[in-house]
Design an enzyme around this catalytic site. Structure first.
Site, PDB file in Angstrom:
ATOM      1  N   GLN A 256      -7.782  -0.057   3.416  1.00  0.00           N
ATOM      2  CA  GLN A 256      -8.651  -0.608   4.466  1.00  0.00           C
ATOM      3  C   GLN A 256     -10.012  -1.031   3.929  1.00  0.00           C
ATOM      4  O   GLN A 256     -10.704  -1.841   4.538  1.00  0.00           O
ATOM      5  CB  GLN A 256      -8.829   0.406   5.609  1.00  0.00           C
ATOM      6  CG  GLN A 256      -7.560   0.692   6.381  1.00  0.00           C
ATOM      7  CD  GLN A 256      -7.075  -0.496   7.205  1.00  0.00           C
ATOM      8  OE1 GLN A 256      -7.842  -1.394   7.580  1.00  0.00           O
ATOM      9  NE2 GLN A 256      -5.783  -0.531   7.506  1.00  0.00           N
TER      10      GLN A 256
ATOM     11  N   THR B 174      11.989  -7.164 -11.042  1.00  0.00           N
ATOM     12  CA  THR B 174      11.418  -8.494 -11.288  1.00  0.00           C
ATOM     13  C   THR B 174      10.177  -8.666 -10.426  1.00  0.00           C
ATOM     14  O   THR B 174      10.190  -8.368  -9.230  1.00  0.00           O
ATOM     15  CB  THR B 174      12.471  -9.583 -10.984  1.00  0.00           C
ATOM     16  OG1 THR B 174      13.599  -9.326 -11.807  1.00  0.00           O
ATOM     17  CG2 THR B 174      11.920 -10.972 -11.259  1.00  0.00           C
TER      18      THR B 174
ATOM     19  N   CYS C   1       1.127   1.848  12.099  1.00  0.00           N
ATOM     20  CA  CYS C   1       2.211   2.615  11.493  1.00  0.00           C
ATOM     21  C   CYS C   1       2.697   3.704  12.437  1.00  0.00           C
ATOM     22  O   CYS C   1       3.852   4.091  12.415  1.00  0.00           O
ATOM     23  CB  CYS C   1       1.739   3.244  10.198  1.00  0.00           C
ATOM     24  SG  CYS C   1       0.675   2.149   9.294  1.00  0.00           S
TER      25      CYS C   1
ATOM     26  N   HIS D 282      -1.720  -7.546   2.441  1.00  0.00           N
ATOM     27  CA  HIS D 282      -1.724  -8.134   3.781  1.00  0.00           C
ATOM     28  C   HIS D 282      -2.914  -7.720   4.636  1.00  0.00           C
ATOM     29  O   HIS D 282      -3.072  -8.171   5.763  1.00  0.00           O
ATOM     30  CB  HIS D 282      -0.386  -7.902   4.499  1.00  0.00           C
ATOM     31  CG  HIS D 282      -0.118  -6.513   4.966  1.00  0.00           C
ATOM     32  ND1 HIS D 282      -0.273  -6.140   6.277  1.00  0.00           N
ATOM     33  CD2 HIS D 282       0.319  -5.408   4.320  1.00  0.00           C
ATOM     34  CE1 HIS D 282       0.072  -4.859   6.418  1.00  0.00           C
ATOM     35  NE2 HIS D 282       0.435  -4.398   5.241  1.00  0.00           N
TER      36      HIS D 282
ATOM     37  N   GLY E 110       0.808  -1.214   0.000  1.00  0.00           N
ATOM     38  CA  GLY E 110       0.000   0.000   0.000  1.00  0.00           C
ATOM     39  C   GLY E 110       0.842   1.264   0.000  1.00  0.00           C
ATOM     40  O   GLY E 110       0.510   2.248  -0.677  1.00  0.00           O
TER      41      GLY E 110
HETATM   42  N1  PLP Z   1      -2.896   3.080   3.641  1.00  0.00           N
HETATM   43  C1  PLP Z   1      -3.651   2.703   4.689  1.00  0.00           C
HETATM   44  C2  PLP Z   1      -4.988   3.324   4.878  1.00  0.00           C
HETATM   45  C3  PLP Z   1      -3.179   1.747   5.578  1.00  0.00           C
HETATM   46  O1  PLP Z   1      -3.929   1.394   6.624  1.00  0.00           O
HETATM   47  C4  PLP Z   1      -1.889   1.186   5.363  1.00  0.00           C
HETATM   48  C5  PLP Z   1      -1.317   0.201   6.313  1.00  0.00           C
HETATM   49  O2  PLP Z   1      -1.686   0.142   7.453  1.00  0.00           O
HETATM   50  C6  PLP Z   1      -1.155   1.592   4.238  1.00  0.00           C
HETATM   51  C7  PLP Z   1      -1.686   2.543   3.398  1.00  0.00           C
HETATM   52  C8  PLP Z   1       0.210   1.026   3.945  1.00  0.00           C
HETATM   53  O3  PLP Z   1       0.113  -0.269   3.403  1.00  0.00           O
HETATM   54  P1  PLP Z   1       1.393  -1.260   3.475  1.00  0.00           P
HETATM   55  O4  PLP Z   1       1.465  -1.746   4.891  1.00  0.00           O
HETATM   56  O5  PLP Z   1       1.052  -2.361   2.518  1.00  0.00           O
HETATM   57  O6  PLP Z   1       2.564  -0.496   3.050  1.00  0.00           O
END
Ligand code: PLP
Length: 380
Positions: free
Chosen positions: A177, A235, A323, A199, A69
């Protein structure tokens, strides 16, 4: 253990692991190799891309596999903004994921873009009139998330996209989400770009997708061998792509029933918490809300202490976004919603999955009450 942190990550589904396995072993080839080891990998990648395109209602050529993401958001924002000559103005919101906010900030710092960051109301909703007033003739991109990762607020993306389109700006939505819970048909949403992460829906970490509508110009961030139609060299993660395509297909097959059932269980949980816990505050709206999100603040406590108490009782949840975990800063999402920083520090998020039951959530509510008693007693 009761795992209620599915917004942070989900376990990989068994069928997904099994579907991926051959691409680590017998079919391990590089999809760019024109021989009998490479070709099955190329075929699998093509099939995965077609499955994703069917899921999103787009063309296979509009699907770009990414590492997740974060990369999808970076590529959408920097890639579209840098490739679009019409101006240097971006509109986004204060409750976006850091991947969006930091990408916008980078464009501001390094490329002289002007970024309008729209506020939200007390439930995390964007004001459509404010949005319409913010989008200008030189706006290249509007980026508004489909569903918020901390409080579950679902934005009216089709209406937002219509406002962006009226001014000729491209529209991106972070659907990380929303995937697995909401309809991701890009035509119905009217978006030009949409980010997904594997994931969050039963595929592994390290695979994602960025949909970009064919006519929208995109500057690649990764330069190299020209994979992904030149949009993302490197790749390809064949096994990851196969896994994500299957996880998407499996979750889409039961999405509407799962969403309705989980929302009802979640609503029962919210009711019980609000009824039985003094001072509990539901963060985010009752509706429109992601079906699997229940998030609260418990003023006078500490979110981190509550998490520890709950973990001691075998219940895994989160203080907000994974995060931002580890940082002492109050959540930028809750602060943008007008919640005082000291109250924002007491946030707890429960994010359910399709296996949640009403009984399980009654156990969680009872454990939460016990955890609150302990934490309040300790004065934490
Ligand atoms: N955007 C949102 C709304 C998310 O909740 C997250 C991850 O928690 C991401 C982006 C980032 O995704 P990734 O963990 O695959 O980098």
């Amino acid at each position: 253990m009761i795992y209620l942190d599915n917004a942070a990550t989900t376990p990989v589904r068994r069928e997904v692991v099994e579907a991926m396995w051959p691409y680590f072993t017998s079919e391990f080839g590089n999809p760019s190799s024109h021989h009998e080891i490479g070709e099955p990998a190329a075929l699998a990648l093509t099939q995965a891309r077609e499955n994703i395109a069917e899921w999103l209602g787009c063309r296979a050529s509009e699907v770009i596999f990414t590492s997740g993401g974060t990369e999808a958001d970076n590529l959408a924002i920097k890639g579209i903004a840098l490739a679009t000559p019409r101006g240097k103005h971006i509109v986004t919101t204060a409750i976006e994921h850091q991947a969006v906010l930091e990408s916008c900030d980078y464009l501001k710092r390094q490329h002289g873009f002007e970024v309008t960051v729209l506020g939200v109301d007390g439930e995390g909703l964007v004001d459509l009139d404010a949005l319409a007033a913010a989008v200008r003739a030189d706006t290249t991109l509007v980026s508004v998330m489909y569903a918020n990762n901390e409080v579950g607020t679902v934005q009216p993306i089709a209406e937002i996209a219509a406002i962006a389109k009226k001014q000729g700006a491209a529209m991106h939505t972070d659907a990380v989400q929303a995937a697995g819970w909401l309809d991701l048909d890009v035509s119905k949403l009217g978006v030009d770009a949409l980010s997904i992460s594997g994931h969050k829906l039963g595929a592994p970490k390290g695979i994602g997708v960025l949909f970009v509508r064919g006519r929208v110009p995109l500057e690649p961030l990764m330069h190299g061998g020209g994979q992904e139609r030149g949009n993302r060299s490197g790749t390809e993660n064949v096994a990851g792509a196969v896994g994500l395509a299957l996880a998407a297909r499996l979750s889409e097959a039961t999405r509407e029933e799962d969403a309705a059932r989980v929302a009802e269980i979640r609503d029962g949980f919210i009711e019980e918490v609000l009824r039985t816990v003094d001072d509990a505050i539901l963060t985010g709206p009752r509706q429109p809300r992601l079906p699997n999100n229940a998030s609260f603040c418990f003023p006078g406590t500490s979110g981190e202490s509550l998490l520890l108490e709950l973990a001691g009782q075998g219940i895994i949840c989160s203080s907000g976004s994974a995060c931002a975990a580890g940082s002492d800063e109050p959540s930028h999402v809750l602060v943008a919603m007008g919640i005082k920083p000291e109250v924002a520090q007491t946030a707890v998020r429960f994010s359910l999955d399709g296996t949640a039951t009403a009984h399980q959530m009654r156990v969680v509510a009872s454990a939460l009450r016990a955890a609150l008693v302990s934490v309040r007693k300790l004065g934490a």
